[in-house]
Design a protein around this motif. Structure first.
Motif, short mmCIF file in Angstrom:
data_model
loop_
_atom_site.label_atom_id
_atom_site.label_comp_id
_atom_site.label_asym_id
_atom_site.label_seq_id
_atom_site.Cartn_x
_atom_site.Cartn_y
_atom_site.Cartn_z
N LEU A 190 0.84 -1.20 0.00
CA LEU A 190 0.00 0.00 0.00
C LEU A 190 0.87 1.25 0.00
O LEU A 190 0.64 2.19 -0.77
CB LEU A 190 -0.92 -0.01 1.22
N LEU A 193 2.65 2.31 -3.36
CA LEU A 193 1.88 2.79 -4.51
C LEU A 193 2.17 4.26 -4.77
O LEU A 193 2.20 5.07 -3.83
CB LEU A 193 0.39 2.61 -4.27
N TYR A 198 -2.31 4.91 -6.05
CA TYR A 198 -3.08 4.85 -4.81
C TYR A 198 -4.48 5.41 -5.04
O TYR A 198 -5.48 4.81 -4.60
CB TYR A 198 -2.38 5.65 -3.71
N GLU A 199 -4.56 6.56 -5.71
CA GLU A 199 -5.86 7.18 -5.93
C GLU A 199 -6.80 6.27 -6.70
O GLU A 199 -7.98 6.14 -6.37
CB GLU A 199 -5.68 8.50 -6.68
N TYR A 202 -7.43 3.09 -4.11
CA TYR A 202 -7.93 3.26 -2.75
C TYR A 202 -8.44 4.67 -2.43
O TYR A 202 -8.81 4.93 -1.28
CB TYR A 202 -6.83 2.90 -1.75
N ASP A 211 -0.84 9.98 1.72
CA ASP A 211 0.51 9.52 1.39
C ASP A 211 1.18 9.00 2.65
O ASP A 211 0.81 9.37 3.77
CB ASP A 211 1.33 10.67 0.79
N ARG A 215 -1.93 6.66 4.96
CA ARG A 215 -2.78 5.68 4.29
C ARG A 215 -3.23 4.56 5.21
O ARG A 215 -4.19 3.84 4.91
CB ARG A 215 -2.02 5.08 3.09
N TRP A 220 -8.48 0.93 6.48
CA TRP A 220 -7.47 -0.06 6.08
C TRP A 220 -7.32 -1.12 7.15
O TRP A 220 -7.20 -2.32 6.86
CB TRP A 220 -6.13 0.64 5.82
#
Length: 306
Positions: A190, A193, A198-199, A202, A211, A215, A220
């Motif tokens: 995770l 990314l 990431y966007e 997730y 960031d 995250r 999560w």
């Protein structure tokens, strides 16, 4: 009299032949309304051979597609699931069922994955919609047997994460689930990314613009395998393996799926975990579907000796 008996016998044979040769049907671009979404939710549906030729009701299988370009039609155009179901039903290996593939895309562009879950900010509540709007509408529209023991899940990649999450969240809501190549990431994956990656994956489920350690949110944390396993009522999973997890040895999510397997095992949740040669792709998924469906039939029909 003999002539009448002959005609009746002949008609009976014709009816048997009709049932045996009746074709299954796949209907695309169906929709049900959703108050939660504020718009229709589209889906594809598989109707088994002999559908509507008698008054029978059927178990229902919910199909959750993968991310990226994934969409409901993939189950039939890329996976050939209807042909596999036809073969297994006609050969008597599984009982007839209705299979429903909801559209898990956010919109036509689908820039940000839904994971079939609720957004962190509540902007889109896909999981809430599924349970409160979608399933009740489907099970009212089609001749479906009532109750969780007549309902199952089959997911691929992103959809496999949702299938596992749904079943562990609601043990009595489903007879079981098959999860092919579940896309569970570890923390390091995770964090590695890029912001755009990431966007895309997730930004909805965890929140936009995060960031580094930001995250690692509560959302999560809820998706961690150990927490999914610990948070469920284990009673439902004590006697038979309701979950079937299948993935390739070269799958990029192998570590996360292994964590899930160990977490389930430590929690006393019986399940099947199978690894075969292969990756995270359609060749692997197509090859895995037959056994995934045999598992579904076993949990729906008490084939595990429950």
């Amino acid at each position: 009299m003999r002539h009448l008996i002959s005609r009746v016998f002949g008609l009976a044979l014709c009816l048997v032949a009709l049932t045996q040769t009746a074709h299954a049907e796949v209907r695309f671009d169906n929709a049900v309304g959703s108050q939660i979404m504020g718009r229709p939710v589209h889906f594809a549906v598989y109707l088994p051979p002999g559908y509507r030729q008698d008054a029978r009701d059927y178990p229902v299988l919910y199909l959750l597609h993968g991310g990226g370009t994934g969409q409901p039609s993939d189950w039939f155009t890329l996976a050939g699931l209807d042909q596999i179901l036809d073969r297994l039903i006609r050969s008597g290996q599984i009982r007839p069922l209705i299979a429903v593939a909801p559209d898990g895309r956010r919109d036509a562009d689908n820039r940000i994955a839904t994971y079939f879950l609720d957004d962190a900010d509540g902007a889109m509540r896909w999981q809430s919609m599924f349970f409160q709007d979608f399933m009740p509408a489907i099970e009212q529209r089609y001749p479906v047997l009532p109750g969780g023991d007549n309902r199952a899940l089959l997911g691929i990649s992103m959809g496999a994460v949702a299938a596992i999450t749904y079943h562990l969240d609601r043990p009595d809501g489903f007879a079981g689930a098959s999860a092919i190549s579940p896309a569970f990431r570890r923390d390091a994956q995770l964090l590695a990314l890029s912001p755009p990656a990431y966007e895309t994956r997730y930004g909805g489920v965890l929140g936009m613009g995060l960031d580094g350690q930001d995250r690692i949110t509560a959302d999560w944390d809820r998706l961690r395998p150990e927490n999914l396993a610990a948070g469920t009522d284990q009673t439902r999973f004590a006697r038979i393996p309701r979950l079937f997890i299948d993935l390739g040895a070269d799958d990029p999510f192998f570590a996360g799926a292994s964590d899930l397997h160990l977490a389930l095992k430590d929690a006393g949740i019986r399940h099947r975990f199978r690894v075969q040669e292969g990756g995270h792709d359609w060749p692997y998924w197509r090859a895995a579907l037959t056994d995934a469906l045999l598992h579904i039939d076993a949990v729906l029909g008490r084939g595990y000796g429950e």
